[in-house]
Design an enzyme around this catalytic site. Structure first.
Site, PDB file in Angstrom:
ATOM      1  N   GLY A  11       0.693  -1.152  -0.023  1.00  0.00           N
ATOM      2  CA  GLY A  11      -0.076  -0.183  -0.179  1.00  0.00           C
ATOM      3  C   GLY A  11       0.920   1.320   0.078  1.00  0.00           C
ATOM      4  N   ARG A  72       0.827  -4.792  -5.885  1.00  0.00           N
ATOM      5  CA  ARG A  72       0.719  -6.259  -4.985  1.00  0.00           C
ATOM      6  C   ARG A  72       1.205  -7.326  -6.367  1.00  0.00           C
ATOM      7  NH1 ARG A  72      -2.954  -3.294  -1.701  1.00  0.00           N
ATOM      8  NH2 ARG A  72      -1.795  -3.058   0.028  1.00  0.00           N
ATOM      9  N   ASP A 103       5.337  -4.844   5.869  1.00  0.00           N
ATOM     10  CA  ASP A 103       5.737  -6.125   6.346  1.00  0.00           C
ATOM     11  C   ASP A 103       5.786  -7.179   5.268  1.00  0.00           C
ATOM     12  OD1 ASP A 103       2.999  -6.051   6.170  1.00  0.00           O
ATOM     13  OD2 ASP A 103       2.813  -7.379   7.829  1.00  0.00           O
ATOM     14  N   THR A 126       4.185   2.756   5.198  1.00  0.00           N
ATOM     15  CA  THR A 126       2.830   2.124   5.427  1.00  0.00           C
ATOM     16  C   THR A 126       2.280   3.167   6.625  1.00  0.00           C
ATOM     17  OG1 THR A 126       1.179   0.504   6.469  1.00  0.00           O
ATOM     18  CG2 THR A 126       3.638   0.287   7.216  1.00  0.00           C
ATOM     19  N   ASP A 128      -0.090   2.306   8.301  1.00  0.00           N
ATOM     20  CA  ASP A 128      -0.659   1.561   9.695  1.00  0.00           C
ATOM     21  C   ASP A 128       0.489   1.685  10.757  1.00  0.00           C
ATOM     22  OD1 ASP A 128      -2.895   0.986   8.282  1.00  0.00           O
ATOM     23  OD2 ASP A 128      -2.302  -1.199   7.645  1.00  0.00           O
ATOM     24  N   ASP A 130       2.428  -0.543  11.668  1.00  0.00           N
ATOM     25  CA  ASP A 130       2.328  -1.853  12.374  1.00  0.00           C
ATOM     26  C   ASP A 130       3.533  -2.643  12.167  1.00  0.00           C
ATOM     27  OD1 ASP A 130       1.963  -2.064   9.692  1.00  0.00           O
ATOM     28  OD2 ASP A 130       0.310  -3.823   9.622  1.00  0.00           O
ATOM     29  N   ARG A 155     -17.282  16.036  14.722  1.00  0.00           N
ATOM     30  CA  ARG A 155     -17.642  16.279  15.887  1.00  0.00           C
ATOM     31  C   ARG A 155     -18.441  17.602  15.934  1.00  0.00           C
ATOM     32  NH1 ARG A 155     -16.128  15.869  21.067  1.00  0.00           N
ATOM     33  NH2 ARG A 155     -14.441  14.426  20.966  1.00  0.00           N
ATOM     34  N   ARG A 172      -6.739  -2.561   9.004  1.00  0.00           N
ATOM     35  CA  ARG A 172      -7.610  -3.751   8.943  1.00  0.00           C
ATOM     36  C   ARG A 172      -7.149  -4.612  10.079  1.00  0.00           C
ATOM     37  NH1 ARG A 172      -8.342  -4.986   2.895  1.00  0.00           N
ATOM     38  NH2 ARG A 172      -6.258  -5.075   2.705  1.00  0.00           N
TER      39      ARG A 172
END
Ligand code: ADP
Ligand code: F6P
Ligand code: MG
Length: 322
Positions: A11, A72, A103, A126, A128, A130, A155, A172
């Site tokens: 991504g 990908r 990863d 990335t 994320d 992560d 808000r 995800r």
């Protein structure tokens, strides 16, 4: 080493271009040739490779996405695909590779090194965040800023209509974006894939908040936190609360746009360090950053460890939402 290559994979993330620029210019500064591979591992297999000069990366530091495109690539899961990729590098005299990705991209990079002997360095790109071994990944800071800006806007309308808003952010498999945006945005609850999320719990949180006098709330939901996502959660909780519930899914908006100052600095640092490391033959590692400076983490350590969420932040968020 006299010739290296760089690619982006998985991504896309804001700041990838700044990293590409840093790799290309550091390599040229070091007196070596540098080539770009287009569309990640797919371009490596197809031989879509082009030599770069310093002007090829002009005026990209502020741009989101990746000028090298990303992909990908199913063929790279196969040993034959990786063999073809290595051949395409050696045919051009390319002796080392820098992979900017997540990863999954590093798993591919590791196999390319192990099976084909190609020295590879990874740069974590990335949104994320992560990836174990680095405090932050390129793109995370920009993504949370975008999501927080959206939350602040939502808000306003939530408060005006006395509504509950579920704000679905990306993630995800990980809740780092949700956690940071939730704390910074003063969310009533923060739901992440790492926790077991029950609709009953969310309903309780809302009813209790109403008892304490709240007339509107926002809840941040990572996309992987609840089966069916925030919309499904809305369906589950709506019948139980007097609020009108609305859901806003931020989606890929979080992945685009100009990278933040932090992401540009991180990308510039990691691109520079990656080239320096490759030239000293320090391969099979990802370069990252922590509070002390730059880190070098062997690829296998990345998937043998999990980057844990800062659990204290959940407690802080719930105390401060009182
Ligand atoms: P990310 O790098 O952002 O985690 P992906 O998981 O989609 O993104 O991985 C990007 C690409 O890396 C895949 O499409 C594939 O080409 C390669 N890749 C991922 N996992 C592996 C693996 N286990 N073995 C070989 N290549 C892999
Ligand atoms: O970039 C990471 C990520 O944003 C995940 O949080 C998300 O689930 C995934 O990418 C979606 O990406 P795509 O739509 O490209 O498969
Ligand atoms: Mg991944």
């Amino acid at each position: 080493m006299e010739h290296i290559a760089v690619l982006t994979s998985g991504g896309d993330a804001p700041g990838m271009n700044a990293a590409i620029r840093a790799v290309v210019r550091t390599a040229i500064h070091e007196g070596i040739r540098v080539s770009a591979v287009y569309r990640g591992y797919q371009g490596l297999i197809d031989g879509d490779i082009e030599e770069m000069g310093p002007r090829n990366v002009a005026n990209i530091i502020q741009r989101g996405g990746t000028i090298l495109k990303t992909a990908r690539c199913p063929a790279f899961f196969e040993a034959e695909g990786r063999r073809v990729a290595a051949t395409n590098l050696s045919k051009r005299g390319i002796e080392g590779l820098i992979v900017i990705g997540g990863d999954g991209s590093f798993r591919g990079a590791h196999l390319l090194g192990e099976e084909q002997g190609v020295p590879v360095i990874g740069i974590p790109g990335t949104i994320d965040n992560d990836i174990y071994g680095t405090d932050v990944t390129i793109g995370f800071n920009t993504a949370i800023n975008i999501a927080l800006d959206a939350l602040d806007r939502l808000r306003d309308t939530a408060a005006s209509h006395d509504r509950l808003f579920l704000i679905e952010v990306m993630g995800r498999e990980s809740g780092h974006i949700a956690l940071y945006v939730g704390v910074a945005g003063g969310a009533e609850a923060i739901l992440v894939p790492e926790h077991d999320t029950r609709a009953e719990h969310v309903i309780n949180v809302i009813l209790n908040a109403q008892k304490r006098g709240k007339t509107s709330s926002v809840i941040v939901v990572a996309e992987g936190a609840y089966q069916g996502g925030a919309l499904e959660l809305q369906n589950k909780i709506q019948p139980h609360c007097t609020y009108e519930v609305r859901t806003s899914i931020l989606g890929h908006i979080q992945r685009g746009g100009s990278p933040s100052t932090r992401d540009r600095v991180l990308a510039s640092r990691l691109g520079y360090v990656a080239v320096k490391s490759l030239l000293t033959r320090r391969a099979g590692v990802m370069v990252g950053a922590d509070q002390r400076g730059t880190t070098h983490v062997p690829f296998i350590e990345i998937w043998n460890n999990i980057k844990v969420l800062d659990e204290e932040l959940f407690d802080i968020a719930s105390v401060l939402a009182i």
